[in-house]
Design a protein around this motif. Structure first.
Motif, PDB file in Angstrom:
ATOM      1  N   THR A   5      -3.780  11.071   2.180  1.00  0.00           N
ATOM      2  CA  THR A   5      -2.515  11.098   1.449  1.00  0.00           C
ATOM      3  C   THR A   5      -2.307   9.760   0.757  1.00  0.00           C
ATOM      4  O   THR A   5      -2.699   8.713   1.281  1.00  0.00           O
ATOM      5  CB  THR A   5      -1.330  11.370   2.392  1.00  0.00           C
ATOM      6  N   ARG A   7       0.685   7.581  -1.067  1.00  0.00           N
ATOM      7  CA  ARG A   7       2.124   7.474  -1.283  1.00  0.00           C
ATOM      8  C   ARG A   7       2.421   7.289  -2.771  1.00  0.00           C
ATOM      9  O   ARG A   7       1.722   6.550  -3.468  1.00  0.00           O
ATOM     10  CB  ARG A   7       2.677   6.285  -0.495  1.00  0.00           C
ATOM     11  N   LEU A   8       3.436   7.966  -3.263  1.00  0.00           N
ATOM     12  CA  LEU A   8       3.815   7.825  -4.662  1.00  0.00           C
ATOM     13  C   LEU A   8       4.343   6.420  -4.922  1.00  0.00           C
ATOM     14  O   LEU A   8       5.246   5.945  -4.227  1.00  0.00           O
ATOM     15  CB  LEU A   8       4.888   8.851  -5.035  1.00  0.00           C
ATOM     16  N   SER A   9       3.785   5.781  -5.927  1.00  0.00           N
ATOM     17  CA  SER A   9       4.265   4.463  -6.328  1.00  0.00           C
ATOM     18  C   SER A   9       5.559   4.628  -7.120  1.00  0.00           C
ATOM     19  O   SER A   9       5.869   5.729  -7.610  1.00  0.00           O
ATOM     20  CB  SER A   9       3.218   3.767  -7.197  1.00  0.00           C
ATOM     21  N   ARG A  13       6.766   7.909  -9.375  1.00  0.00           N
ATOM     22  CA  ARG A  13       8.061   8.573  -9.160  1.00  0.00           C
ATOM     23  C   ARG A  13       8.849   8.608 -10.465  1.00  0.00           C
ATOM     24  O   ARG A  13       9.534   9.590 -10.760  1.00  0.00           O
ATOM     25  CB  ARG A  13       8.860   7.857  -8.069  1.00  0.00           C
ATOM     26  N   ARG A 146      12.765   2.841  -7.375  1.00  0.00           N
ATOM     27  CA  ARG A 146      12.733   2.494  -5.942  1.00  0.00           C
ATOM     28  C   ARG A 146      13.971   2.999  -5.207  1.00  0.00           C
ATOM     29  O   ARG A 146      14.049   2.915  -3.985  1.00  0.00           O
ATOM     30  CB  ARG A 146      12.602   0.975  -5.782  1.00  0.00           C
TER      31      ARG A 146
END
Length: 261
Positions: A5, A7-9, A13, A146
Motif C-alpha cells: 500500500t 499512502r496518498l501524498s 489528494r 493536508r
C-alpha cells in the motif's frame, strides 16, 4: 502476489479532490484543425522564441476578452446561476518534483490578455523552476491538501460556487498540454468552464486545437465559432506582438553596437 500500500501524498489528494468536483460537469469537446503557419514563421524569425504555451495562452486570453461566454462560470451559491468575470484568470498545469514524486500543481495568472508576452513567459518559467515553497498557489494548494477530507471538500465547494472566490482561487479557464512530449490529451477534466489544449505543431503550421467546455454555460456552435476566431487571433494579433518583440530586440542590438563603438 502480495503488493504494498502507498499512502496518498498531499499532491495526489489534491488531484483527487479536483477530479471529485470535475467528474459531474457535463463537459463536451469541440476541436478544430488549424493552420498557424504565420505564427510559426514569426516565431522562427524571432531571436526571442517565446514558448508555444505562452503564445497559445495569450491568444486564448485575447479570445476570452472578445467572447464573454469564456469568462462565465456556473455557480450554485446562493442559487444556480451564471457569473461573468470582467477579465480572465488563467490556470496553468505544471509538472513539478515534490517530496520524491512528480506532481501536477496549478498556478494562476490574472489578466493575461493585458500582459506582454515576455512577462507571461517569466511568470510561467518561475512557476516551473522556483522552489515550490516560493509559489503562493502551490503553497496554498498543498496546505489545503493536508486538511481533513470533509473540510477540504467544503472549502473547495465554496471556492468553486462563490463567484468572486472562484476566479481568485481557481481561475476562469485552464491550459494543460503535453504536445512537447509528442502527445495530447483527449478528455482532460477540470472544474472550470473551459480547458483547452493543442497537439504537436507540424512544420507546415498544422495543429489540432480543442476546447473542452461546460455545456451548462455555453453551446457547441459558440465554441466552434470561438475556435475559428482563435485561429485568426493567433495569426494576427499574436503574430504582430511576436514580430514587434523581434524588432525591439534588433533595435536594442543596434543601439548596443553603436554604444560599444
Amino acid at each position: 502476489m502480495r503488493g504494498r500500500t502507498i499512502r496518498l501524498s498531499p499532491a495526489r489528494r489534491l488531484v483527487g479532490d479536483l477530479m471529485r468536483f470535475s467528474i459531474g460537469i457535463p463537459r463536451v469537446t469541440v476541436q478544430r484543425q488549424m493552420n498557424i503557419r504565420p505564427l510559426v514563421d514569426a516565431r522562427s524569425a524571432s531571436c526571442v522564441r517565446p514558448s508555444w504555451t505562452v503564445l497559445f495562452l495569450k491568444g486564448y486570453a485575447l479570445l476570452s476578452q472578445e467572447i464573454p461566454d469564456l469568462r462565465r462560470a456556473y455557480i450554485k451559491f446562493p442559487r444556480p446561476q451564471l457569473y461573468e468575470y470582467p477579465a480572465s484568470v488563467a490556470s496553468i498545469a505544471h509538472e513539478r518534483e515534490h517530496e520524491g514524486e512528480r506532481v501536477v500543481l496549478l498556478s494562476t495568472i490574472k489578466g493575461p490578455e493585458k500582459r506582454p508576452i515576455p512577462e507571461l513567459e517569466k511568470l510561467i518559467q518561475d512557476a516551473r523552476s522556483l522552489p515550490i515553497s516560493e509559489i503562493k498557489e502551490f503553497r496554498r494548494s498543498l496546505k489545503l491538501a493536508r486538511a481533513p477530507g470533509l473540510l477540504r471538500w467544503l472549502l473547495m465547494w465554496l471556492g468553486l460556487n462563490i463567484g468572486r472566490k472562484r476566479g481568485r482561487y481557481f481561475g476562469t479557464f485552464q491550459l494543460s498540454v503535453y504536445s512537447g512530449l509528442g502527445a495530447e490529451s483527449l478528455n482532460p477534466l477540470t472544474p472550470l468552464t473551459t480547458i483547452f489544449n493543442y497537439g504537436p505543431i507540424g512544420e507546415d503550421g498544422s495543429v489540432t486545437v480543442r476546447i473542452h467546455y461546460d455545456h451548462r454555460v455555453m453551446d457547441g456552435a459558440n465554441v466552434a465559432r470561438a475556435l475559428e476566431r482563435f485561429e485568426k487571433i493567433l495569426n494576427s494579433q499574436v503574430v504582430d506582438e511576436v514580430r514587434s518583440l523581434a524588432q525591439n530586440e534588433a533595435a536594442a542590438s543596434t543601439v548596443s553596437i553603436g554604444i560599444s563603438k
